[in-house]
Design a protein around this motif. Structure first.
Motif, PDB file in Angstrom:
ATOM      1  N   GLN A   1       0.870  -0.898   0.119  1.00 19.55           N
ATOM      2  CA  GLN A   1      -0.090   0.153  -0.041  1.00 19.55           C
ATOM      3  C   GLN A   1       0.946   1.245  -0.053  1.00 19.55           C
ATOM      4  N   TRP A   2       1.033   1.930  -0.872  1.00 18.10           N
ATOM      5  CA  TRP A   2       1.589   3.161  -1.005  1.00 18.10           C
ATOM      6  C   TRP A   2       0.813   4.449  -1.959  1.00 18.10           C
ATOM      7  N   GLY A   3       1.560   5.438  -1.497  1.00 18.53           N
ATOM      8  CA  GLY A   3       1.086   6.676  -2.252  1.00 18.53           C
ATOM      9  C   GLY A   3       2.024   7.423  -2.700  1.00 18.53           C
ATOM     10  N   PHE A   4       1.938   8.509  -3.712  1.00 15.27           N
ATOM     11  CA  PHE A   4       2.909   9.102  -4.099  1.00 15.27           C
ATOM     12  C   PHE A   4       2.357  10.829  -4.199  1.00 15.27           C
ATOM     13  N   VAL A   5       3.001  11.571  -3.473  1.00 16.86           N
ATOM     14  CA  VAL A   5       2.759  13.001  -3.820  1.00 16.86           C
ATOM     15  C   VAL A   5       3.870  13.648  -4.687  1.00 16.86           C
ATOM     16  N   PHE A   6       3.373  14.218  -5.834  1.00 19.74           N
ATOM     17  CA  PHE A   6       4.268  14.728  -6.882  1.00 19.74           C
ATOM     18  C   PHE A   6       4.627  16.062  -6.588  1.00 19.74           C
ATOM     19  N   GLN A   7       5.675  16.796  -7.377  1.00 23.68           N
ATOM     20  CA  GLN A   7       6.037  18.015  -7.130  1.00 23.68           C
ATOM     21  C   GLN A   7       5.220  19.032  -7.694  1.00 23.68           C
ATOM     22  N   ASP A   8       4.823  19.068  -9.079  1.00 26.03           N
ATOM     23  CA  ASP A   8       3.993  19.936  -9.710  1.00 26.03           C
ATOM     24  C   ASP A   8       2.485  20.078  -9.486  1.00 26.03           C
ATOM     25  N   PRO A   9       1.992  20.997  -8.829  1.00 31.47           N
ATOM     26  CA  PRO A   9       0.610  20.868  -8.349  1.00 31.47           C
ATOM     27  C   PRO A   9      -0.410  20.904  -9.626  1.00 31.47           C
ATOM     28  N   ASP A  10      -0.069  21.218 -10.891  1.00 36.38           N
ATOM     29  CA  ASP A  10      -0.762  21.273 -12.221  1.00 36.38           C
ATOM     30  C   ASP A  10      -0.601  19.989 -12.635  1.00 36.38           C
ATOM     31  N   THR A  11       0.327  19.150 -12.611  1.00 36.69           N
ATOM     32  CA  THR A  11       0.480  17.750 -13.195  1.00 36.69           C
ATOM     33  C   THR A  11      -0.109  16.740 -12.347  1.00 36.69           C
ATOM     34  N   GLN A  12      -0.893  16.865 -11.196  1.00 31.24           N
ATOM     35  CA  GLN A  12      -1.259  15.849 -10.424  1.00 31.24           C
ATOM     36  C   GLN A  12      -2.593  15.316 -10.705  1.00 31.24           C
ATOM     37  N   PHE A  13      -3.413  16.082 -11.366  1.00 30.43           N
ATOM     38  CA  PHE A  13      -4.974  15.821 -11.250  1.00 30.43           C
ATOM     39  C   PHE A  13      -5.374  15.581 -12.766  1.00 30.43           C
ATOM     40  N   CYS A  14      -6.205  14.905 -12.881  1.00 27.13           N
ATOM     41  CA  CYS A  14      -6.939  14.534 -14.335  1.00 27.13           C
ATOM     42  C   CYS A  14      -8.385  15.345 -14.429  1.00 27.13           C
ATOM     43  N   MET A  15      -8.912  15.492 -13.520  1.00 26.09           N
ATOM     44  CA  MET A  15     -10.355  16.200 -13.292  1.00 26.09           C
ATOM     45  C   MET A  15     -10.554  17.530 -13.139  1.00 26.09           C
ATOM     46  N   PRO A  16     -11.682  18.026 -13.685  1.00 28.84           N
ATOM     47  CA  PRO A  16     -11.564  19.525 -13.490  1.00 28.84           C
ATOM     48  C   PRO A  16     -12.079  20.187 -11.916  1.00 28.84           C
ATOM     49  N   TYR A  17     -12.843  19.131 -11.186  1.00 31.24           N
ATOM     50  CA  TYR A  17     -13.425  19.562 -10.187  1.00 31.24           C
ATOM     51  C   TYR A  17     -12.788  19.034  -8.785  1.00 31.24           C
ATOM     52  N   VAL A  18     -12.747  19.371  -7.673  1.00 30.48           N
ATOM     53  CA  VAL A  18     -11.982  18.854  -6.267  1.00 30.48           C
ATOM     54  C   VAL A  18     -12.801  17.387  -6.284  1.00 30.48           C
ATOM     55  N   ASP A  19     -13.996  17.413  -6.142  1.00 27.42           N
ATOM     56  CA  ASP A  19     -14.895  16.311  -6.010  1.00 27.42           C
ATOM     57  C   ASP A  19     -14.748  15.095  -7.030  1.00 27.42           C
ATOM     58  N   GLU A  20     -14.673  15.752  -8.165  1.00 30.83           N
ATOM     59  CA  GLU A  20     -14.466  14.619  -9.217  1.00 30.83           C
ATOM     60  C   GLU A  20     -13.019  14.020  -9.435  1.00 30.83           C
ATOM     61  N   GLU A  21     -11.999  14.684  -8.816  1.00 31.85           N
ATOM     62  CA  GLU A  21     -10.549  14.426  -8.751  1.00 31.85           C
ATOM     63  C   GLU A  21     -10.452  13.099  -7.565  1.00 31.85           C
ATOM     64  N   LEU A  22     -11.091  13.461  -6.463  1.00 30.38           N
ATOM     65  CA  LEU A  22     -11.264  12.519  -5.231  1.00 30.38           C
ATOM     66  C   LEU A  22     -12.245  11.293  -5.801  1.00 30.38           C
ATOM     67  N   ALA A  23     -13.185  11.561  -6.355  1.00 27.12           N
ATOM     68  CA  ALA A  23     -13.989  10.543  -7.014  1.00 27.12           C
ATOM     69  C   ALA A  23     -13.218   9.487  -8.011  1.00 27.12           C
ATOM     70  N   PHE A  24     -12.392   9.996  -8.580  1.00 24.03           N
ATOM     71  CA  PHE A  24     -11.766   9.313  -9.691  1.00 24.03           C
ATOM     72  C   PHE A  24     -10.621   8.259  -8.824  1.00 24.03           C
ATOM     73  N   VAL A  25     -10.197   8.634  -7.677  1.00 24.86           N
ATOM     74  CA  VAL A  25      -9.190   7.589  -6.905  1.00 24.86           C
ATOM     75  C   VAL A  25     -10.432   6.615  -6.279  1.00 24.86           C
ATOM     76  N   LEU A  26     -11.419   7.099  -5.962  1.00 26.59           N
ATOM     77  CA  LEU A  26     -12.466   6.289  -5.294  1.00 26.59           C
ATOM     78  C   LEU A  26     -12.800   5.152  -6.345  1.00 26.59           C
ATOM     79  N   GLU A  27     -13.175   5.537  -7.669  1.00 27.70           N
ATOM     80  CA  GLU A  27     -13.493   4.812  -8.612  1.00 27.70           C
ATOM     81  C   GLU A  27     -12.471   3.692  -8.969  1.00 27.70           C
ATOM     82  N   ASN A  28     -11.310   4.058  -8.839  1.00 32.18           N
ATOM     83  CA  ASN A  28     -10.362   3.097  -9.174  1.00 32.18           C
ATOM     84  C   ASN A  28     -10.051   2.252  -8.007  1.00 32.18           C
ATOM     85  N   LEU A  29     -10.417   2.534  -6.970  1.00 32.53           N
ATOM     86  CA  LEU A  29     -10.608   1.355  -5.709  1.00 32.53           C
ATOM     87  C   LEU A  29     -11.903   0.807  -5.694  1.00 32.53           C
TER      88      LEU A  29
END
Lengths: 483, 265, 193
Positions: A74-102
């Protein structure tokens, strides 16, 4: 103690490079350790995080070889550039993306999203907020929240605060310390002041990717200080030890003035920056401070006539109306040097537009040698290291011999050696009579080098102070201004 | 998507995006096979009605959006009107030859282009990209790796536009400007823009996989997108009105009813 | 070669297309300025619309990239609400397929001017087929039609062929293409020394 991630005899080579980055490197990290990795840029710290997380070679195609590897479950990765960490336009959608993956059921998502945001201290009125509206620091905490959703045992942090201002940096580390106190953390970071006390193990790499030292943090810093200093790695007290003595002012080679009267800069008809009457003389080095988005960069663009302006703006009694008026007089060095590169070799780059000048070849060679770039003279500018690129872009500015030199975060992301070197060159230019205007987040520069300070707030220059360097009282005043 | 324009939420917004897309593409295919001006006119009216009353935008906004339509109309019809084949010559000057056939054909083309323009806008104005891609994954089984890549890329557009402006400015300072030719200028801007974009896209992809994204694995969906009664209504709207338009065009033709295709072929 | 496109390939391809979308905004006004005169001068720069396909292919060098790039470039225009959106989308798919076909014929192993120009030519043919259906261009008088076709072919080869290769070369020189290309066998073997 049990190891949670390790690698034995790692070999790694970037495609196309002649040398291996790691050659038979072994490392083992125990459960619960907070490890800080230090080294010059390009020594392989970030790549090592990617190997230990399994991103190399699964996602990132870099040839590697090892005898044994242990990748945490179980690992997680926080990257450097805040603009290249997200794939979705909204805060909730981004977190939902991770939850969907799980494969979290849809009904549980909203409440999970809220509790994740709460845990990282990102309390938003509406979870459906555009990520673009968040500050850099908030974006990084959103990245931390999405990693939190993965329930990691090991968290890799690759310079998570590199692009973040002072306040954001503090909040990020405060969050990390709070939510992951019992987890294993492997951290790459240059701004080490905030996590020195937190990291219990320090690993220092040589520029060649070998482990120089590995052990208790304070022990390593005391024992290997000379080496660390030599590599240019930032260490606690680097600024205090740096001796900078301003030479007594002699006559300037040229005497210049910059004058403003009710000067305003606009973007899409909106006033972005506003300055009352101001006058700047040769010999002045002004640092411009202010929060992200306050208008510091707009101010530089206004001086460069890249945005619409009104009011009066004089350079040596010449009224500036458009960009042509200031060609050769004002020069702006951008934060990202790559934007300004036009040619395919370092030499062409530095002499671009100046080929007709007398002695240009000699001048160029001289400046390149003082910048330690002589050996790179025929290289493609993009192939230089981050520090070399920055030096090249500053050198290009010097060769233009501008009256006013504008710089946007010129020491950003530089190691200590480069930082000091660049600042010293700027000081030399100042002594010749060039007016220096510099946007910077680095308080040390204001404290040590600047002669004057502008603070920008909501688009207006709200404070204008003369600085008398090396004075203790001043530090307090600065703190007052910065907070 | 249009930041300048935002309209009310209408029933068109609630149409299943996949269905909407397929219908609109279907209508495109259908319109290409309309060769009679009267029916083309009717077709345009059916689309126009939906465009005006269905999208939830104010007339002022719609008018602004429609301004380029004039250009669309002219640019598509002009070369056909001026240089098209035809027997009944109305006007002749040098190479320009306007015949009755080419004039009708030109107008027909103009209306066709106008309909396509409106169809495209109806879709864009009433569909959120995120919902579209969620729907494409759920209804049309688009692999998630494509859907999420598109969504991630859309998020990057404003960042890239800003970067483009910065690059232009940065190069202006270096004195790189008008004196160079068009292609050279393009290339100088394209290289930093592309190289930054490639790096950025690459990093986003890595961070997505670091968040356990796997395209071939089963996933749940934050937005579940299904069908509603409005979808049926949407389909019926076109079926009924286009049928009506067809009958009217045959019964009461406004204009000469001939095949606009050249008869000589 | 690994089967299918990876997430990185897809995302990079789409973003390249968007970058071109932004560059088109500079070209765009030029295009529309010369378009309404009927003499088809606009056709000389028509080829730029399918440049994204060849550039993306030259960078990533995998099957499917050219088609994806065309779809991405054109769907961008479609989703943003352009007057030509719907047409552009369908043209994009056809042009991408036609380019892809040529690259497939050479097994995705050739990246030289000849094959890329051929792909450009093929894209161009695809767009012309669409025009015959949609724009009745077959009914233009013969001299006018010839001008139209010749200009478009020249434009295609100039932009989608020559200019695309020059951009790809310049990008290779910056080293950024290494990110997305697969590592070679030699690279792996070098680790054993």
């Amino acid at each position: 103690m049990t190891s949670i991630t390790s690698v034995k005899n790692l070999r790694l080579k970037f495609p196309g490079e002649s040398e291996m980055l790691f050659k038979d490197m072994s490392l083992s990290i125990n459960r619960g350790e907070k490890v800080l990795l230090l080294g010059t840029s390009g020594c392989g710290k970030s790549t090592l995080l990617q190997v230990l997380s399994g991103l190399v070679p699964q996602t990132i195609d870099i040839p590697i070889k090892f005898d044994e590897i242990q990748i945490p479950d179980q690992w997680g990765f926080v990257f450097q550039d805040p603009d290249t960490q997200f794939c979705m336009p909204y805060v909730d959608e981004e977190l939902a993306f991770v939850l969907e993956n799980l494969q979290v059921p849809r009904e549980e998502m909203s409440s999970k999203i809220c509790s994740l945001l709460k845990e990282v201290g990102l309390e938003l009125d509406n979870i459906h907020t555009p990520i673009q509206h968040l500050s850099g620091g908030m974006k990084q905490r959103l990245a931390i929240a999405s990693v939190l959703a993965l329930k990691p045992d090991v968290i890799f942090l690759d310079e998570p605060t590199a692009f973040i201002d002072e306040k954001g940096t503090e909040q990020i580390w405060e969050t990390v310390k709070r939510i992951w106190k019992d987890k294993t953390l492997i951290i790459v970071e240059h701004k080490i002041e905030k996590i020195m006390d937190f990291a219990d193990r320090l690993i220092v790499f040589t520029p060649g990717g070998e482990i120089l030292a590995d052990g208790n943090t304070s022990m390593v810093f005391t024992q290997y200080k000379e080496k660390i200093k030599e590599y240019g790695i930032w260490y606690p007290g680097a600024w205090d030890e740096y001796k900078f003595k301003r030479l007594a002012e002699n006559k300037f080679e040229y005497q210049n003035t910059l004058k403003l009267q009710d000067f305003k800069g606009y973007r899409i008809k909106e006033i972005k920056i506003w300055a009352d009457d101001m006058e700047v003389q040769s010999g002045e080095w002004i640092t411009i401070i202010g929060e992200n988005g306050a208008g510091k960069s707009s101010l530089l663009l206004a001086f460069m006539q890249l945005i619409k302006t009104s009011g009066n703006y004089f350079i040596n009694d010449l009224l500036v109306k458009k960009i042509k008026d200031i060609s050769g007089l004002v020069y702006l060095v951008f934060q990202n040097p790559e934007y300004q590169f036009l040619t395919h070799s370092v030499y062409d780059e530095i002499t671009y537009g100046l080929q007709n000048q007398q002695n240009i070849e000699a001048d160029a060679k001289e400046i390149l040698s003082s910048l330690k770039l002589t050996s790179k003279i025929n290289q493609h500018p993009y192939h230089l290291s981050v520090g070399q690129k920055r030096r090249l872009s500053v050198a290009t500015a010097f060769l233009q011999k501008p009256t006013v030199l504008l710089l946007d975060e010129p020491t950003f992301g530089q190691d200590s050696i480069n930082t000091f070197r660049i600042l010293e060159w700027i000081e030399q230019e100042r002594q010749k009579g060039t007016i220096i205007l510099m946007v910077t987040h680095d308080q040390h520069i204001t404290e040590r080098f600047a002669t004057r300070l502008w603070k920008v707030q909501n688009g207006k220059i709200v404070a204008d102070r003369q600085l008398n360097n090396s004075c203790k009282v001043q530090k307090e005043m600065l703190n007052e201004l910065i907070i | 998507m249009n930041s300048l324009f935002s309209g009310k939420y209408t029933w068109l917004h609630s149409i299943n995006p996949s269905l909407k897309l397929l219908t609109i593409v279907g209508l495109f295919g259908f319109a290409i096979n309309i060769h009679y001006l009267n029916f083309m006119l009717g077709f345009s009216c059916v689309i126009l009605t939906l465009f005006i009353f269905g999208t939830g935008y104010s007339y002022k906004q719609l008018l602004l959006l429609s301004l380029p339509f004039l250009l669309v109309f002219l640019s598509t019809s002009s070369s056909m009107i001026l240089f098209g084949k035809g027997e009944t010559i109305l006007f002749k000057w040098a190479y320009v030859q306007i015949s009755e056939e080419s004039l009708i054909r030109g107008i027909h083309l103009g209306f066709r282009a106008l309909s396509f323009a409106m169809l495209g806008l109806i879709f864009a104005l009433t569909t959120k990209p995120v919902r579209l891609f969620y729907s494409l994954m759920q209804q049309l089984k688009l692999p998630p790796k494509f859907a999420y890549s598109f969504m991630a890329a859309i998020r990057l557009i404003p960042i890239m536009v800003e970067e483009y402006q910065i690059i232009m400015n940065a190069q202006k300072i270096r004195g790189f400007e008008q004196k160079n030719n068009f292609l050279k200028r393009m290339q100088r801007i394209a290289i930093p823009l592309l190289s930054q974009s490639i790096r950025r896209a690459y990093r986003i992809a890595i961070s997505m996989e670091a968040k356990r994204f796997q395209s071939n694995r089963k996933r749940t969906y934050y937005y579940e997108i299904g069908f509603s009664r409005n979808d049926l209504f949407f389909l019926c709207y076109f079926l009924v009105l286009l049928g009506l338009a067809y009958l009217l065009s045959i019964q009461y033709p406004l204009l000469p009813n001939t095949d606009v295709r050249s008869l000589s072929d | 070669m690994q089967k299918g496109l990876k997430l990185t390939d897809i995302l990079v391809t789409i973003v390249i297309s968007i970058a071109f979308g932004i560059l088109y905004k500079i070209w765009g006004p030029l295009y529309y300025a010369v378009k309404p005169f009927g003499l088809h001068i606009d056709q000389l720069i028509y080829g730029m619309w399918f440049m994204a396909a060849t550039v993306a292919f030259l960078i990533i060098r995998k099957p499917g990239v050219a088609l994806l790039a065309e779809i991405a470039a054109s769907s961008g225009e479609f989703l943003m609400g352009s007057e030509f959106g719907l047409e552009v989308l369908l043209y994009g798919i056809i042009q991408g397929l036609f380019a892809e076909f040529i690259l497939f014929a050479f097994r995705y192993k050739r990246f030289d001017l000849f094959v890329i120009s051929l792909a450009a030519f093929s894209s161009c043919a695809g767009s012309l087929i669409m025009d015959f259906y949609k724009g009745y261009i077959g009914d233009l008088s013969t001299w006018n039609l010839t001008l139209f076709i010749v200009f478009r072919i020249i434009g295609s080869i100039l932009f989608t062929g020559l200019f695309a290769i020059s951009i790809a070369k310049a990008l290779e020189a910056t080293g950024v293409t290494n990110l997305v290309r697969s590592s070679s066998k030699e690279d792996h073997e070098a680790l054993d020394q």
